[in-house]
Design an enzyme around this catalytic site. Structure first.
Site, mmCIF file in Angstrom:
data_model
loop_
_atom_site.group_PDB
_atom_site.id
_atom_site.type_symbol
_atom_site.label_atom_id
_atom_site.label_comp_id
_atom_site.label_asym_id
_atom_site.label_seq_id
_atom_site.Cartn_x
_atom_site.Cartn_y
_atom_site.Cartn_z
ATOM 1 N N HIS A 11 0.854 -1.201 0.000
ATOM 2 C CA HIS A 11 0.000 0.000 0.000
ATOM 3 C C HIS A 11 0.893 1.256 0.000
ATOM 4 O O HIS A 11 0.643 2.201 -0.759
ATOM 5 C CB HIS A 11 -0.909 -0.053 1.239
ATOM 6 C CG HIS A 11 -1.818 1.127 1.414
ATOM 7 N ND1 HIS A 11 -3.188 1.020 1.354
ATOM 8 C CD2 HIS A 11 -1.564 2.439 1.668
ATOM 9 C CE1 HIS A 11 -3.730 2.216 1.563
ATOM 10 N NE2 HIS A 11 -2.765 3.091 1.762
ATOM 11 N N GLU A 12 1.935 1.259 0.845
ATOM 12 C CA GLU A 12 2.820 2.441 0.920
ATOM 13 C C GLU A 12 3.647 2.594 -0.354
ATOM 14 O O GLU A 12 3.824 3.706 -0.852
ATOM 15 C CB GLU A 12 3.734 2.370 2.146
ATOM 16 C CG GLU A 12 3.008 2.428 3.485
ATOM 17 C CD GLU A 12 1.977 3.545 3.590
ATOM 18 O OE1 GLU A 12 2.198 4.642 3.034
ATOM 19 O OE2 GLU A 12 0.923 3.315 4.204
ATOM 20 N N HIS B 58 1.665 4.265 -2.913
ATOM 21 C CA HIS B 58 1.644 5.724 -2.716
ATOM 22 C C HIS B 58 2.858 6.370 -3.379
ATOM 23 O O HIS B 58 2.741 7.388 -4.062
ATOM 24 C CB HIS B 58 1.678 6.078 -1.222
ATOM 25 C CG HIS B 58 0.338 6.121 -0.559
ATOM 26 N ND1 HIS B 58 -0.681 6.948 -0.989
ATOM 27 C CD2 HIS B 58 -0.149 5.464 0.527
ATOM 28 C CE1 HIS B 58 -1.743 6.783 -0.194
ATOM 29 N NE2 HIS B 58 -1.449 5.886 0.720
#
Ligand SMILES: [Zn+2]
Length: 203
Positions: free
Chosen positions: A162-163, A166
């Site tokens: 998820h990071e 980003h």
């Protein structure tokens, strides 16, 4: 040029800010004061929001470098199992500079994800299931400047991916299948969880 290293709890930018959808830039000087400031701000903001935060990326607080913090949920689980004292903040919030995935399993798992950039408060948070490789290997430089290799699996693997999304300018909602059916606001999802003791089936 002289830059003072500072630290601050930052506002997390919300969906619609162009910087959230732009890939961040590779860090070339890991000892610069800008990098130190970004690391301090990321960690301080995560600690301040620790009830909601599983990680944070530099572009979520207005910077443009390939640096993120991932919550070591794998170590937390272990410490709960062994009922030892809680993991300290420095261990819990793993700083990753220039992280890259070098290996990803064919097997995928789905977890429900939310994001500090999609909903300013807990009750505005939007959740949805995302399928991702269940196990990944990644390399990165840590806050001490050491090169690290780490295998992440299950929920922690999703946190890291998820990071890293980003940092590539990608928000998780773009990976939710049938978003019109599978995106749930927090109050509605909590109600469902309370009643059914499990997440809704992926529609
Ligand atoms: Zn997020």
């Amino acid at each position: 040029m002289f830059h003072k290293v500072s630290r601050m709890i930052k506002d997390v930018l919300q969906i619609g800010e162009p910087i959230l959808e732009k890939p961040t830039k590779e860090v070339t000087d890991i000892s610069s004061s800008e990098v130190k400031t970004i690391i301090n701000d990321l960690v301080d903001t995560c600690i301040a929001m620790s009830e909601r935060s599983a990680g944070l990326s530099s572009n979520q607080i207005g910077y443009d470098l390939r640096i993120c913090v991932c919550r070591r949920t794998d170590l937390e689980d272990q410490s709960n199992r062994e009922s030892s004292s809680a993991v300290d903040d420095k261990t819990l919030w793993e700083v990753m500079i220039n992280p890259e995935i070098t290996k990803a399993s064919k097997d995928e798992s789905a977890y429900w994800e939310g994001c500090l950039s999609i909903g300013e408060t807990e009750k505005d948070t939007i959740w949805g299931p995302v399928w991702r490789p269940d196990t990944i290997t990644l390399i990165y430089t840590n806050r001490e400047g050491e090169k690290k290799e780490l295998e992440a699996t299950d929920f922690f693997s999703h946190v890291v991916q998820h990071e890293l999304d980003h940092l590539d300018g990608v928000l998780f909602i773009s990976k939710v299948p049938n978003p019109e059916k599978n995106l749930w606001k927090s109050p509605r999802l909590n109600e469902f969880l309370e009643k059914n003791k499990e997440f809704p089936p992926v529609a």
